[in-house]
Scaffold this active site. Structure first.
Site, short mmCIF file in Angstrom:
data_model
loop_
_atom_site.label_atom_id
_atom_site.label_comp_id
_atom_site.label_asym_id
_atom_site.label_seq_id
_atom_site.Cartn_x
_atom_site.Cartn_y
_atom_site.Cartn_z
N GLN A 101 7.46 3.85 3.85
CA GLN A 101 5.87 3.54 3.94
C GLN A 101 5.69 2.28 4.57
O GLN A 101 4.64 2.02 5.33
CB GLN A 101 5.45 3.14 2.56
CG GLN A 101 3.85 3.32 2.35
CD GLN A 101 3.49 4.84 2.29
OE1 GLN A 101 3.95 5.58 1.69
NE2 GLN A 101 2.27 5.06 2.99
N LYS A 128 5.42 3.37 8.28
CA LYS A 128 4.28 4.12 8.50
C LYS A 128 3.07 3.31 8.40
O LYS A 128 2.08 3.66 9.56
CB LYS A 128 4.18 5.21 7.35
CG LYS A 128 3.08 6.12 7.44
CD LYS A 128 2.74 6.84 6.00
CE LYS A 128 4.15 7.57 5.45
NZ LYS A 128 3.89 8.58 4.35
N LYS A 188 0.86 -1.31 -0.06
CA LYS A 188 0.01 0.08 -0.01
C LYS A 188 0.74 1.21 0.04
O LYS A 188 1.81 1.19 0.95
CB LYS A 188 -0.88 0.04 1.10
CG LYS A 188 -1.74 1.06 1.36
CD LYS A 188 -2.80 1.11 0.50
CE LYS A 188 -3.93 2.10 0.41
NZ LYS A 188 -3.49 2.97 -1.08
N SER A 234 -6.92 5.59 3.84
CA SER A 234 -6.74 4.94 2.63
C SER A 234 -7.25 3.42 3.15
O SER A 234 -7.77 2.59 2.47
CB SER A 234 -5.42 4.87 1.98
OG SER A 234 -5.27 5.94 1.10
N ASN A 279 -2.18 19.26 -1.57
CA ASN A 279 -3.34 18.61 -0.87
C ASN A 279 -2.78 18.45 0.42
O ASN A 279 -3.65 18.91 1.38
CB ASN A 279 -3.02 17.19 -1.28
CG ASN A 279 -4.25 16.13 -0.62
OD1 ASN A 279 -3.71 15.52 0.21
ND2 ASN A 279 -5.51 16.54 -0.80
N GLY A 295 -2.73 8.44 -4.21
CA GLY A 295 -2.13 9.57 -4.55
C GLY A 295 -0.75 10.07 -4.06
O GLY A 295 -0.39 9.54 -2.74
N ASP A 296 -0.26 10.74 -4.40
CA ASP A 296 1.11 11.46 -3.77
C ASP A 296 1.55 12.95 -4.46
O ASP A 296 0.52 13.17 -5.08
CB ASP A 296 2.40 10.63 -3.83
CG ASP A 296 3.50 10.81 -2.95
OD1 ASP A 296 3.33 10.94 -1.52
OD2 ASP A 296 4.51 11.67 -3.24
N LYS A 304 5.24 1.82 -3.24
CA LYS A 304 5.24 3.23 -3.59
C LYS A 304 5.67 3.19 -5.04
O LYS A 304 6.40 2.13 -5.58
CB LYS A 304 6.32 3.99 -2.87
CG LYS A 304 6.25 5.47 -3.26
CD LYS A 304 5.20 5.95 -1.85
CE LYS A 304 4.79 7.49 -2.13
NZ LYS A 304 4.31 7.96 -0.96
N THR A 326 -4.44 13.64 5.36
CA THR A 326 -3.07 13.78 5.65
C THR A 326 -2.95 15.27 6.56
O THR A 326 -2.08 15.05 7.61
CB THR A 326 -2.18 13.78 4.49
OG1 THR A 326 -2.47 12.58 3.62
CG2 THR A 326 -0.70 13.70 4.85
P1 NDP Z 1 0.89 17.95 -4.19
O1 NDP Z 1 1.23 17.53 -5.65
O2 NDP Z 1 -0.53 18.09 -3.89
O3 NDP Z 1 1.46 19.20 -3.67
C1 NDP Z 1 2.89 19.21 -3.65
C2 NDP Z 1 3.35 20.59 -3.05
O4 NDP Z 1 4.93 20.72 -2.85
C3 NDP Z 1 3.23 21.68 -4.22
O5 NDP Z 1 2.87 22.99 -3.58
C4 NDP Z 1 4.66 21.71 -4.98
O6 NDP Z 1 4.88 22.85 -5.60
C5 NDP Z 1 5.37 21.50 -3.74
N1 NDP Z 1 6.69 20.80 -4.31
C6 NDP Z 1 6.64 19.56 -4.97
N2 NDP Z 1 8.07 19.38 -5.10
C7 NDP Z 1 8.82 20.38 -4.72
C8 NDP Z 1 10.12 20.57 -4.86
N3 NDP Z 1 10.91 19.93 -5.48
N4 NDP Z 1 10.60 21.78 -4.27
C9 NDP Z 1 9.62 22.58 -3.69
N5 NDP Z 1 8.24 22.54 -3.70
C10 NDP Z 1 7.76 21.20 -4.27
O7 NDP Z 1 1.26 16.81 -3.21
P2 NDP Z 1 0.88 16.45 -1.73
O8 NDP Z 1 0.48 17.64 -1.19
O9 NDP Z 1 0.02 15.23 -1.89
O10 NDP Z 1 2.31 15.96 -1.13
C11 NDP Z 1 3.21 16.68 -0.36
C12 NDP Z 1 4.19 16.14 0.40
O11 NDP Z 1 3.45 15.16 1.46
C13 NDP Z 1 5.14 15.12 -0.17
O12 NDP Z 1 6.15 14.97 0.56
C14 NDP Z 1 4.29 13.61 -0.17
O13 NDP Z 1 5.17 12.53 -0.29
C15 NDP Z 1 3.66 13.87 1.34
N6 NDP Z 1 2.47 12.94 1.55
C16 NDP Z 1 1.24 12.99 0.89
C17 NDP Z 1 0.29 12.38 1.23
C18 NDP Z 1 -1.04 12.44 0.56
O14 NDP Z 1 -1.87 11.95 1.04
N7 NDP Z 1 -1.14 13.08 -0.43
C19 NDP Z 1 0.11 11.56 2.24
C20 NDP Z 1 1.55 11.64 3.20
C21 NDP Z 1 2.54 12.17 2.89
P3 NDP Z 1 4.73 22.98 -7.30
O15 NDP Z 1 3.45 23.08 -7.52
O16 NDP Z 1 5.59 24.33 -7.67
O17 NDP Z 1 5.52 21.65 -7.68
O1 2IT Z 2 3.20 9.01 1.56
C1 2IT Z 2 2.11 8.67 1.72
O2 2IT Z 2 1.63 7.88 2.94
C2 2IT Z 2 0.98 8.60 0.68
N1 2IT Z 2 1.23 9.34 -0.15
C3 2IT Z 2 -0.48 8.12 1.07
C4 2IT Z 2 -0.31 6.59 0.47
C5 2IT Z 2 -1.88 6.09 0.61
O3 2IT Z 2 -1.76 4.73 0.04
O4 2IT Z 2 -2.85 6.58 0.95
#
Ligand code: NDP
Ligand code: 2IT
Length: 447
Positions: free
Chosen positions: A113, A116, A92, A380, A243, A167-168, A128, A211
């Site tokens: 992961q 986690k 997952k 999830s 997100n 998603g991520d 992943k 998240t």
């Molecule tokens: P999104 O794609 O929704 O948003 C990503 C954000 O981070 C954007 O604002 C983006 O800016 C910025 N970003 C991405 N890459 C870079 C970079 N190299 N330098 C600076 N800013 C950057 O992703 P999420 O919000 O889903 O994910 C954000 C973080 O949270 C990640 O590390 C992800 O692994 C983690 N995460 C996500 C989960 C989820 O459920 N979605 C769960 C647990 C962890 P820009 O638009 O300019 O690229």
């Molecule tokens: O980093 C993470 O935990 C995620 N992007 C969410 C993974 C999931 O299966 O919901």
């Protein structure tokens, strides 16, 4: 660096085999070094080569994704799925679409992961995936074409009891919809093979918010226990505006804090009056624009085009929600100098190892990613349960379960850290608490 000869040997071998995988080695070093006290008490780990097995993915799949862009030209990207560990449940974990994606990034995320998912206390192994595809500037049709091509390769490796992606970075509701549609076409099965689905076709309420909300539930529990503090009246800085960042901002504000800064990869905005989340959501969720556009609506805000300098802003609570290694030791020193109370990680591995150790040494409420951001994958897991029971729970039911899970994760990491002598070392606490279950399952299941 290591106290145990065995752990050091495992890490050295890993370095030899994966010399160029910097992020993967960073995650492995952090995890292995914090597992030492547990490994020393459990000689069966060395005898059964559990650590050697634990750091080696069960499977790493790499595939070609070719698709046609709006100019009629063929584009070729690389797709990945790492099926890291299935000791405690089906693989997952999310899918990341970003030009920086490579095997090292996918493996570091997969390894994180595993622990986690174990911490959530649900039955989920670690996986992943993703691609070096860059969604920026692509039309809706191009996103759909790419997602369909990606799933045409991925579908053969996944399934509701085998591996369940979500998603991520770069993969949200729109992409999950296209991926799900393609899976269904190929397999002719309406099953819970992805999470983060839309509410009309098997998605769970609260998954979108989970998240960011979960991060704040974790931070609130940690602040209370370690400092007898809360979000109320605090100044918060959040990196990212995707997100995780958006729903962290919503919950922190609801809990009485003022969020003064957010960012994207081009820069950050500072609004002393408190970020207007409706404006950010319009820019990011509706128009898919840049954070700089905030100034068009809120002219008194300030924009800086160096996104990492967001950590030089004074704040009580820092919530990194963008990407890996966005906080280095210099940023950590500035945050501590400015009197930060808590740094809780919404992103995966946003702090370098030196930065996280600095926070722990300085008794900052440091919430490591695999604990603090586990609310997304936990929800999830709740989506998977609802799919298999063919039912759907209300918003408040899921939100309540999420809250309970986050508080339990904090308590688990905290109690483990306290037993080892430092209640602020939630990094060691989370790693050992997560590893214990995976290790026990691996020992029971043989080689
Ligand atoms: P999104 O794609 O929704 O948003 C990503 C954000 O981070 C954007 O604002 C983006 O800016 C910025 N970003 C991405 N890459 C870079 C970079 N190299 N330098 C600076 N800013 C950057 O992703 P999420 O919000 O889903 O994910 C954000 C973080 O949270 C990640 O590390 C992800 O692994 C983690 N995460 C996500 C989960 C989820 O459920 N979605 C769960 C647990 C962890 P820009 O638009 O300019 O690229
Ligand atoms: O980093 C993470 O935990 C995620 N992007 C969410 C993974 C999931 O299966 O919901």
């Amino acid at each position: 660096m290591f106290h145990s000869e065995y752990v050091e040997k495992v890490y050295r071998n890993l370095c030899e085999k994966n010399a160029h995988e910097v992020e993967f080695l960073q995650a492995a070093e952090e995890i292995l070094s914090s597992l030492e006290p547990y490994v020393e008490k459990h000689p069966e780990i060395e005898k059964e080569k559990i650590l050697e097995r634990f750091v080696e993915p069960e499977r790493l799949i790499q595939f070609r994704v070719s698709w046609v862009d709006d100019r009629g030209e063929v584009q070729v990207n690389r797709g990945y799925r790492v099926q890291f560990n299935s000791a405690i449940g089906p693989y997952k974990g999310g899918l990341r679409f970003h030009p920086t994606v490579n095997a090292s990034i996918i493996k570091f995320l997969g390894l994180e992961q595993v622990l986690k998912n174990s911490l959530t206390s649900l039955s989920m192994g670690g996986g992943k995936g993703g691609s070096d595809f860059d969604p920026k500037g692509k039309s809706d049709r191009e996103i759909m074409a790419f997602c369909q091509a990606f799933m045409t390769e991925l579908y053969r490796h996944i399934g509701p009891d085998t591996d369940v992606p979500a998603g991520d970075i770069g993969v949200g509701g729109r992409e999950i919809g296209y991926l799900y549609g393609q899976y269904k076409k190929i397999r002719n099965e309406f099953v819970g093979v992805l999470t983060g689905k839309g509410l009309t076709y098997g998605g769970s309420l609260v998954r979108t918010e989970a998240t960011g909300y979960g991060l704040c539930y974790f931070a609130e529990a940690a602040l209370k226990q370690l400092k007898n503090e809360s979000f109320q009246g605090k100044t918060v800085v959040i990196s990212g505006s995707g997100n995780v960042a958006i729903y962290a901002c919503a919950k922190a504000t609801e809990l009485g804090a003022k969020v003064v800064a957010m960012s994207d990869s081009n820069g950050y905005i500072y609004d002393a009056e408190g970020i207007r989340l409706d404006v950010v959501r319009q820019i990011k969720e509706v128009r898919r624009g840049r954070i700089k556009e905030y100034l068009n609506e809120v002219p008194q805000a300030v924009y800086c085009d160096r996104s990492q300098e967001i950590w030089t802003l004074p704040c009580d609570i820092a919530l990194p929600c963008a990407t890996q290694n966005e906080i280095d030791l210099d940023h950590a020193k500035i945050l501590v100098e400015h009197g930060v109370l808590a740094v809780c990680e919404g992103a995966n591995m946003p702090s370098t190892l030196e930065a996280s150790r600095y926070f722990i040494e300085h008794r900052i409420v440091y919430g490591p990613a695999k604990a603090a951001n586990a609310g997304g994958v936990a929800t999830s897991g709740l989506e998977m349960s609802q799919n298999s029971q063919r039912c759907s729970w209300s918003f408040s039911e899921v939100d309540q379960k999420l809250k309970e899970i986050m508080v339990r994760i904090f308590n688990n990491a905290y109690e483990t850290a306290k037993e080892l002598g430092n209640p602020y070392d939630l990094l060691t606490g989370a790693n050992i608490a997560g590893f214990e279950k995976v290790c026990t399952a691996m020992l029971s299941q043989g080689v």
